[in-house]
Design an enzyme around this catalytic site. Structure first.
Site, mmCIF file in Angstrom:
data_model
loop_
_atom_site.group_PDB
_atom_site.id
_atom_site.type_symbol
_atom_site.label_atom_id
_atom_site.label_comp_id
_atom_site.label_asym_id
_atom_site.label_seq_id
_atom_site.Cartn_x
_atom_site.Cartn_y
_atom_site.Cartn_z
ATOM 1 N N LYS A 36 18.687 -10.200 6.167
ATOM 2 C CA LYS A 36 18.756 -9.300 5.019
ATOM 3 C C LYS A 36 19.251 -10.046 3.787
ATOM 4 O O LYS A 36 20.160 -10.875 3.867
ATOM 5 C CB LYS A 36 19.694 -8.141 5.364
ATOM 6 C CG LYS A 36 19.863 -7.096 4.267
ATOM 7 C CD LYS A 36 20.804 -5.999 4.743
ATOM 8 C CE LYS A 36 21.041 -4.943 3.678
ATOM 9 N NZ LYS A 36 21.930 -3.854 4.175
ATOM 10 N N SER B 257 20.061 0.321 3.228
ATOM 11 C CA SER B 257 19.589 -0.791 2.435
ATOM 12 C C SER B 257 18.919 -1.887 3.261
ATOM 13 O O SER B 257 18.363 -2.829 2.700
ATOM 14 C CB SER B 257 20.755 -1.397 1.641
ATOM 15 O OG SER B 257 21.765 -1.887 2.520
ATOM 16 N N SER C 91 23.406 1.704 6.587
ATOM 17 C CA SER C 91 22.311 0.848 6.139
ATOM 18 C C SER C 91 21.597 0.078 7.227
ATOM 19 O O SER C 91 20.562 -0.526 6.974
ATOM 20 C CB SER C 91 22.816 -0.129 5.071
ATOM 21 O OG SER C 91 23.097 0.549 3.873
#
Length: 499
Positions: free
Chosen positions: A83, A157, A181
């Site tokens: 990520k 996210s 997330s």
């Protein structure tokens, strides 16, 4: 699907075993995944940094290590995406922010160090919204789409990570979770997302290094964990990531146990409580409620003692917002906003900075967090596991910032997707989102499994038991075979019964 496509859907555990046995070359794996990313990712926008030549070079080096009979780590030759809020020295870490375009860190995050040491190949960086606030609208790289329906959002996210794993663009992605997330995107994309106990996996520089405003917030909330297509892969990766590090004062000691061991346990007599509304303040869509209720019954059929039960804390939304602000370095964040072109600072960041909060507000939030955790430990005196929906809805249209209604009523909550996940982030308990079915529209629904303080093993074991009874890893989203298609899972509700 081609043979290479099927290889892309192989588990990390299988790939590592075949590479160790010389039945499969790391280069063969890398080439298959690279081709698939180049073919599908223009439609998905799961990746924001990807260098094919760099991946091939790492795979060739991994193959040479095999040929030289060198000791091989547990992830040797396995491609793993990261990520874009997690620091990498060989790829930019932009965090979806125009304030960090072109930034390449001078050190890896601890988890990236450990993945590399275990032989994993960093595949690329996955897309995030601006500093992780909200669904995966990235003002620098574009908007990520959900592989089950390209008109829908993967949420955020860790939306890029979840979309990549769901679409077969690598078996594992490292995500981060401060309020949901990992779990929310895993739910929306029909994969497994593990959020380990707070401190189980050390973090640095991310959330810990004040030189990097925007990246340095969420210190008491954020955790890093794997997004995978199987529970076994999540346990494999957690074994690599766990353990203390002096750079993270919150990191936990390592007792030397392996989470990959003893995954398959009998659930007979296990005490499970489940709730669809946190005792009344949370709403959920009917389709989600139905599938979560059926999932609870699956665990009852496996021998667990399952009943409706709730820890009984009040709505913690305001508490979460204040703790999030308290974790942020507001002074440097204000300086960061000045780096943006006029009018282009992310609205959520501007709102965070503009909202007035007093010392009493902060003190009250700290006290409310303590009370919430007290409610949880008391709950776990009577139950071993807590179940909730991972999200109150299925994936919403990709051009919206969030759902417009939940349970038939308009949304007024600023964080509607985190209704079930944020309270567990405040408490720090281990938790996961596991696929428990698909809606009539063909959209995945996730079940949140929450364990007692530090009981990561039981979360994995219950997850594995559910996975064996209702496996999902063979499910293929439409975008996995033909980018541009929208989801169509005819008449599909529950997962297949393979018990």
């Amino acid at each position: 699907m081609t043979a290479d496509d099927e290889l892309c859907f192989a588990s990390a555990h299988e790939l590592a075993a075949r590479i160790r046995a010389r039945d499969l070359s790391p280069v063969e794996v890398a080439d298959a995944v690279i081709e698939r990313i180049e073919r599908l990712d223009p439609h998905l926008v799961a990746f924001c940094a990807f260098e094919a030549d760099q991946v091939r070079a790492a795979a060739e080096e991994a193959e040479q290590a095999v040929m030289r009979n060198e000791p091989l780590g547990p992830l040797h030759g396995v491609p793993i995406s990261v990520k874009d809020l997690i620091f990498t020295t060989d790829l930019p870490t932009v965090g979806g922010s125009k304030a960090y375009v072109g930034f390449v860190p001078d050190e890896d995050d601890i988890v990236v160090e450990r993945v590399r040491r275990a032989g994993g190949i960093v595949l690329g960086k996955t897309n995030v919204p601006d500093f992780g606030y909200g669904p995966t609208f990235d003002p620098v790289f574009g908007t990520t789409r959900n592989p089950w329906d390209l008109t829908r959002s993967p949420a955020g996210s860790s939306g890029g990570s979840a979309a990549a794993v769901a679409a077969g663009l690598g078996p594992v992605s490292l995500g981060s979770d401060g309020g949901g997330s990992i779990r929310v995107p895993a739910s929306f994309c029909g994969i497994y997302g593990l959020n380990p106990s707070f401190g189980r996996v050390p973090l640095y520089p991310g959330t810990r290094d004040t030189r990097f405003p925007g990246f340095s917030g969420w210190e008491s909330l954020e955790r890093i964990g794997p997004l995978t297509r199987t529970v076994t892969d999540a346990a494999l990766v957690l074994d690599v990531l766990k353990g203390p590090d002096p750079r993270d004062r919150h990191s936990l000691p390592d007792a030397g146990e392996r989470y990959l061991d003893d995954l398959d346990r009998d659930l007979t007599g296990l005490r499970i409580g489940w709730t669809l509304d946190w005792g009344g303040y949370a709403r959920v869509d009917a389709a989600v409620a139905t599938l979560v209720e059926r999932a609870a019954q699956v665990l009852a059929d496996l021998g667990a003692e399952v009943e409706t039960a709730c820890p009984g804390f009040p709505d913690p939304a305001a508490t979460f917002g204040t703790i999030m602000a308290l974790d942020a370095d507001l002074r440097t964040m204000r300086e960061l906003v000045d780096r943006y072109p006029p009018g282009e600072a992310p609205p959520r960041l501007v709102t965070l900075l503009e909202q007035e909060r007093s010392f009493v507000d902060a003190s009250s939030a700290v006290a409310a967090r303590k009370s919430l955790y007290n409610s949880l430990w008391r709950f776990f005196e009577h139950y071993d596991v807590l179940l909730t929906p991972s999200t109150p809805v299925t994936a919403f249209p990709v051009d919206l910032p969030g759902p417009t209604e939940i349970g038939g009523l308009p949304v007024t909550d600023p964080m509607p997707l985190a209704r079930f996940t944020a309270p567990i982030s405040l408490a720090g308990n281990p938790c996961a989102s596991i696929p428990c079915g698909w809606s009539e529209e063909g959209l995945p629904v996730g079940l949140q499994i929450v364990g007692n303080h530090l009981d990561d093993r039981l979360v994995l074991q219950v997850s594995r038991a559910f996975e064996r009874a209702r496996p999902w890893a063979d499910a293929r989203p439409p975008a996995a075979s033909a980018a541009g298609a929208t989801a169509s899972v005819s008449g599909r509700g529950d997962l297949h019964d393979h018990s």
